[in-house]
Motif scaffolding. Structure first.
Motif, mmCIF file in Angstrom:
data_model
loop_
_atom_site.group_PDB
_atom_site.id
_atom_site.type_symbol
_atom_site.label_atom_id
_atom_site.label_comp_id
_atom_site.label_asym_id
_atom_site.label_seq_id
_atom_site.Cartn_x
_atom_site.Cartn_y
_atom_site.Cartn_z
ATOM 1 N N TRP A 229 -19.485 26.949 3.261
ATOM 2 C CA TRP A 229 -20.212 27.625 4.330
ATOM 3 C C TRP A 229 -20.945 26.605 5.203
ATOM 4 N N LYS A 233 -20.178 25.310 9.206
ATOM 5 C CA LYS A 233 -21.212 25.198 10.245
ATOM 6 C C LYS A 233 -21.190 23.800 10.866
ATOM 7 N N HIS A 310 -38.553 20.936 12.221
ATOM 8 C CA HIS A 310 -38.519 22.301 12.753
ATOM 9 C C HIS A 310 -39.405 22.384 13.991
ATOM 10 N N ASN A 350 -30.834 20.011 16.618
ATOM 11 C CA ASN A 350 -32.013 20.806 16.271
ATOM 12 C C ASN A 350 -31.838 22.246 16.747
ATOM 13 N N THR A 351 -31.386 22.412 17.989
ATOM 14 C CA THR A 351 -31.194 23.755 18.552
ATOM 15 C C THR A 351 -30.114 24.526 17.807
ATOM 16 N N ALA A 353 -29.079 24.042 14.752
ATOM 17 C CA ALA A 353 -29.536 24.332 13.392
ATOM 18 C C ALA A 353 -30.374 25.600 13.372
ATOM 19 N N GLU A 354 -31.237 25.751 14.368
ATOM 20 C CA GLU A 354 -32.057 26.957 14.445
ATOM 21 C C GLU A 354 -31.180 28.199 14.663
ATOM 22 N N LEU A 355 -30.166 28.069 15.512
ATOM 23 C CA LEU A 355 -29.280 29.201 15.800
ATOM 24 C C LEU A 355 -28.395 29.566 14.610
ATOM 25 N N MET A 356 -27.974 28.560 13.842
ATOM 26 C CA MET A 356 -27.009 28.768 12.764
ATOM 27 C C MET A 356 -27.671 28.843 11.387
ATOM 28 N N ASN A 357 -29.007 28.794 11.360
ATOM 29 C CA ASN A 357 -29.736 28.816 10.085
ATOM 30 C C ASN A 357 -29.240 27.697 9.172
ATOM 31 N N ALA A 358 -29.235 26.496 9.709
ATOM 32 C CA ALA A 358 -28.752 25.321 8.987
ATOM 33 C C ALA A 358 -29.893 24.320 8.836
ATOM 34 N N VAL A 360 -32.264 21.564 9.554
ATOM 35 C CA VAL A 360 -32.587 20.971 10.850
ATOM 36 C C VAL A 360 -32.395 19.464 10.862
#
Length: 446
Positions: A229, A233, A310, A350-351, A353-358, A360
């Motif tokens: 998973w 990503k 974050h 960074n952006t 990661a926030e969108l994909m819940n990954a 950071v």
């Protein structure tokens, strides 16, 4: 047979000794000048932090840079592309003035707030000094190619504190799909000695931190060493990184071509570029996208370092840095492209990661190296850079990110002199891609 083996070993030993003796003094000289450059660059950036009004002199600084290259630059203005061409086919050589000119003009660019990098300066310092040593030593054409490549390795390894990356970058950047291993030893020695020299002068590099995360996965009772998973990503994000590296290269060329086409009075180009940078900074209300983007001008500023945390970057920090850098470099200011690519990649990571819940920090690191890999077509070097800067725990993800970005960045990159030895994609029969064939037919008038 025994004599033949002994003879070959003696020849190999002589080769090792010869290039060790050549590479070490060249790398020490390059490392020393790069250390001076890094010290001056840090001073310039922090001096502007303390005197923010210097930004309003950016247009005038651009005119000074333009005049310096018009009066003294000559072929030196081609920068990294000239060095790459000289490695392909030695010609008039790399001018002695290239090193001092790019050092001075890069410091001027950063002193007044231009958004640029430092790799181009270090590589040009390396190429200029290596060419100078090659002339002193009266090297033949083949050896000049090797010493120039070693000069690139020393400059790159010294400026970022990544000696192994510098060695492989110098070999990989010359031609897509082809590495000349005859220069491997000199490049490795030069990259290592250049980095050691910078450290010996007391100049230190920025440290980045990637959080420790669990990358394994349990699937139907089986323990997998890699989370499928998370890997999926990474692949999706890396494709975006590759596209972004292509957009960056196109943006710089677009600004440059547009400026030359519509402004016949060339000294007006940097004036317009400087005024646009000032206007954008006034509209945004913050100076985050000026200069290098490594050190924070004020608490809470968006930097490469903050992108590993974050909420350490705005949603479109990567876009603004791309625009600032394209305008700066496209209108004649000097510096490199790589550190802005680090900024674009880490903030985009960074952006995403926030969108994909990954994670950071991991995605910031992936963007850091992957956008660079796509823009320079150097996936091997950038994978090693990830390991040298962030540690080897995520080497697999670094490799996946860099190679994915490399393929999604398309043909071309930020160096127009970089040649295509082997196209990235070939058809099923092993032939060349249609775009590659069309270009070759046009080149040789077939």
């Amino acid at each position: 047979m025994f004599k033949n083996i002994v003879s070959k070993q003696i020849s190999l030993f002589k080769y090792l000794i010869r290039w060790t003796l050549i590479s070490i003094p060249v790398a020490i000289a390059i490392g020393s000048v790069v250390a001076l450059f890094l010290w001056l660059l840090t001073w310039a950036i922090h001096f502007r932090f303390a005197h923010t009004w210097l930004l309003y002199l950016l247009p005038a600084a651009g005119v000074v840079i333009h005049l310096l290259y018009k009066l003294y630059g000559q072929s030196a203005e081609r920068g990294n592309n000239l060095i790459i061409d000289e490695i392909h086919q030695p010609g008039a050589g790399v001018p002695k003035r290239m090193g001092p000119l790019i050092l001075i003009t890069t410091v001027i660019t950063h002193l007044f707030g231009g958004s640029a990098g430092r790799e181009g300066t270090a590589v040009q310092i390396g190429g200029s000094l290596a060419n100078l040593f090659g002339g002193w030593l009266k090297l033949n054409e083949a050896d000049k190619k090797v010493i120039l490549t070693a000069g690139v390795a020393a400059g790159f390894g010294a400026v970022f504190g990544t000696p192994l990356t510098g060695a492989i970058f110098a070999l990989e950047v010359i031609a897509i799909g082809n590495i000349r291993y005859n220069a491997l030893l000199p490049c490795l020695i030069a990259g290592l000695v250049g980095d050691i020299t910078v450290s010996a002068w007391g100049v230190h590099h920025t440290l980045y931190h990637v959080d420790i995360i669990n990358t394994s996965q349990d699937l139907y009772g089986l323990h997998l060493p890699v989370s499928l998973w998370l890997l999926s990503k990474v692949i999706v994000a890396s494709a975006v990184f590759g596209v972004m590296s292509r957009v960056f290269a196109k943006a710089v060329h677009l600004v440059k071509n547009f400026s030359l086409k519509w402004m016949k009075i060339t000294w007006l180009i940097p004036i317009c570029g400087g005024l646009i940078i000032i206007l954008l900074t006034f509209i945004l209300g913050k100076p985050d996208y000026l200069s290098l983007g490594v050190d924070a001008e004020y608490p809470g500023a968006v930097t490469i370092v903050s992108a590993f945390q974050h909420a350490g970057a705005d949603a479109f920090s990567w876009l603004w840095k791309l625009i600032y850098t394209a305008i700066t470099l496209g209108t004649g200011f000097k510096g490199g492209e790589v550190t802005p690519l680090f900024y674009i990649g880490s903030t985009l990571g960074n952006t995403l990661a926030e969108l994909m819940n990954a994670p950071v920090s991991l995605f910031a690191a992936l963007g850091f190296i992957a956008v660079f890999a796509g823009a320079t077509n150097t996936p091997l070097a950038c994978t090693l850079m990830g390991i040298e800067l962030f540690g080897g725990e995520y080497a697999l993800f670094f490799a996946v990110a860099c190679f994915t970005a490399y393929f999604f960045s398309g043909e071309g990159g930020i160096y127009s002199a970089q040649r295509v030895a082997t196209p990235k994609i070939v058809d099923g029969g092993g032939g060349h891609s249609p775009k590659y064939l069309k270009r070759m037919f046009s080149k040789y008038k077939l």
